[in-house]
Enzyme design. Sequence first.
Site, PDB file in Angstrom:
ATOM      1  N   TYR A 163      -6.631   5.067  13.923  1.00 54.49           N
ATOM      2  CA  TYR A 163      -8.317   4.962  14.336  1.00 54.49           C
ATOM      3  C   TYR A 163      -8.428   5.486  15.825  1.00 54.49           C
ATOM      4  O   TYR A 163      -7.766   5.435  16.693  1.00 54.49           O
ATOM      5  CB  TYR A 163      -8.628   3.273  14.245  1.00 54.49           C
ATOM      6  CG  TYR A 163      -8.696   3.001  12.700  1.00 54.49           C
ATOM      7  CD1 TYR A 163      -9.790   3.126  12.039  1.00 54.49           C
ATOM      8  CD2 TYR A 163      -7.576   2.246  12.231  1.00 54.49           C
ATOM      9  CE1 TYR A 163      -9.831   2.687  10.647  1.00 54.49           C
ATOM     10  CE2 TYR A 163      -7.735   1.656  10.770  1.00 54.49           C
ATOM     11  CZ  TYR A 163      -8.996   2.038  10.202  1.00 54.49           C
ATOM     12  OH  TYR A 163      -8.838   1.271   9.064  1.00 54.49           O
ATOM     13  N   TYR A 189      -1.215   2.988   7.157  1.00 59.01           N
ATOM     14  CA  TYR A 189      -0.689   2.445   8.632  1.00 59.01           C
ATOM     15  C   TYR A 189      -0.254   1.099   8.607  1.00 59.01           C
ATOM     16  O   TYR A 189      -0.668  -0.005   7.595  1.00 59.01           O
ATOM     17  CB  TYR A 189      -1.760   2.523   9.790  1.00 59.01           C
ATOM     18  CG  TYR A 189      -3.117   1.742   9.367  1.00 59.01           C
ATOM     19  CD1 TYR A 189      -2.966   0.297   9.730  1.00 59.01           C
ATOM     20  CD2 TYR A 189      -4.208   2.248   8.866  1.00 59.01           C
ATOM     21  CE1 TYR A 189      -4.222  -0.498   9.236  1.00 59.01           C
ATOM     22  CE2 TYR A 189      -5.303   1.278   8.472  1.00 59.01           C
ATOM     23  CZ  TYR A 189      -5.425   0.199   8.957  1.00 59.01           C
ATOM     24  OH  TYR A 189      -6.515  -0.691   8.376  1.00 59.01           O
ATOM     25  N   ARG A 243      -1.094  -1.059   5.160  1.00 56.49           N
ATOM     26  CA  ARG A 243      -2.118  -0.863   4.390  1.00 56.49           C
ATOM     27  C   ARG A 243      -2.356   0.353   3.739  1.00 56.49           C
ATOM     28  O   ARG A 243      -1.931   1.371   4.275  1.00 56.49           O
ATOM     29  CB  ARG A 243      -3.511  -0.792   5.540  1.00 56.49           C
ATOM     30  CG  ARG A 243      -3.855  -2.022   6.359  1.00 56.49           C
ATOM     31  CD  ARG A 243      -4.428  -3.303   5.394  1.00 56.49           C
ATOM     32  NE  ARG A 243      -4.841  -3.120   4.328  1.00 56.49           N
ATOM     33  CZ  ARG A 243      -6.191  -3.036   4.115  1.00 56.49           C
ATOM     34  NH1 ARG A 243      -7.057  -3.072   5.301  1.00 56.49           N
ATOM     35  NH2 ARG A 243      -6.883  -2.759   3.191  1.00 56.49           N
ATOM     36  N   HIS A 247      -7.480   3.702   2.996  1.00 54.67           N
ATOM     37  CA  HIS A 247      -8.746   3.342   2.417  1.00 54.67           C
ATOM     38  C   HIS A 247      -9.957   3.460   3.605  1.00 54.67           C
ATOM     39  O   HIS A 247      -9.680   4.213   4.747  1.00 54.67           O
ATOM     40  CB  HIS A 247      -8.492   1.534   2.597  1.00 54.67           C
ATOM     41  CG  HIS A 247      -8.304   1.083   3.948  1.00 54.67           C
ATOM     42  ND1 HIS A 247      -7.015   1.147   4.357  1.00 54.67           N
ATOM     43  CD2 HIS A 247      -9.097   0.512   5.010  1.00 54.67           C
ATOM     44  CE1 HIS A 247      -6.650   0.535   5.558  1.00 54.67           C
ATOM     45  NE2 HIS A 247      -8.242   0.266   6.108  1.00 54.67           N
ATOM     46  N   HIS A 302     -13.467   2.039   5.205  1.00 54.28           N
ATOM     47  CA  HIS A 302     -14.366   0.886   5.452  1.00 54.28           C
ATOM     48  C   HIS A 302     -15.926   1.289   5.252  1.00 54.28           C
ATOM     49  O   HIS A 302     -16.509   2.556   5.526  1.00 54.28           O
ATOM     50  CB  HIS A 302     -14.172   0.578   6.989  1.00 54.28           C
ATOM     51  CG  HIS A 302     -12.942  -0.245   7.046  1.00 54.28           C
ATOM     52  ND1 HIS A 302     -12.400  -1.357   7.005  1.00 54.28           N
ATOM     53  CD2 HIS A 302     -11.580   0.670   7.485  1.00 54.28           C
ATOM     54  CE1 HIS A 302     -11.275  -1.645   7.401  1.00 54.28           C
ATOM     55  NE2 HIS A 302     -10.683  -0.362   7.535  1.00 54.28           N
TER      56      HIS A 302
HETATM   57 FE   LIG Z   1      -8.626  -0.249   7.961  1.00 49.01          FE
END
Ligand SMILES: [Fe+2]
Length: 228
Positions: free
Chosen positions: A103, A142, A152, A155, A157
């Site tokens: 991120y 990640y 995870r 995906h 958000h």
């Molecule tokens: Fe996430």
Amino acid sequence: MAIVIERRDARTQSQGVEPGYGQTAKRWPSQPLQRRPQTASELAGPLRVERRLQPVRGDLAGYGAKRAIGQLIHLRARVVDEDGAPVRGAVVEVWHCNAAGKYIHPNDAHDAPADPNFYGAARLIAGDSGLVELRTIKPGAYPVPDAGGWWRPPHVHFSVWGRVWLSRLVTQMFFPGEPLNDSDAILNAIRDPEARSRCIARLVPADNYLVYEHQLVVRGRKSTPGMP
Ligand SMILES: [Fe+2]
């Protein structure tokens, strides 16, 4: 005639606080939710959210001089109500990690490279058909810190605002056919398989890039499950 909105089935929603994932305890109430009707005072709050939150670039793959690294995708998300009617003017905020699972947020300590040509967030306004469109790259998986090997799945958000500030859906969209979907604690906190399937986008054949279509249902029995 009074408008009847079907109550949600709890099995179609995330169970909330998820054991082993500490952040859910901070983001979700530990007690059962109470119904809070929107009365005149709530509805008289700040209106026209779409005017107060200006759109922010809808091309996450074209942030830098070159295209971002990863599989180019075109994301089409449609915001609808319980009858499938479009929610025009809904403010849709989108964020996801880069193709390496990183991120842009400074708190992301994952040992994965940043991509200078990728910006991981956008704010879009739904058009007359409830549609928002985004050109981006497919996010990577990640690892969740200190979670014993839980990764995870890829995906995206979403945060969706309706006409007033109190009307908000925060959720995640998943990709079809990802093996990590089966073990993801966030997705599987939704007990009803059919409701889980509504969180997974649909791949549509197209040239040049992968097109994913997704539906965000903001209320009613078939509403999209909220996810932290
Ligand atoms: Fe996430």
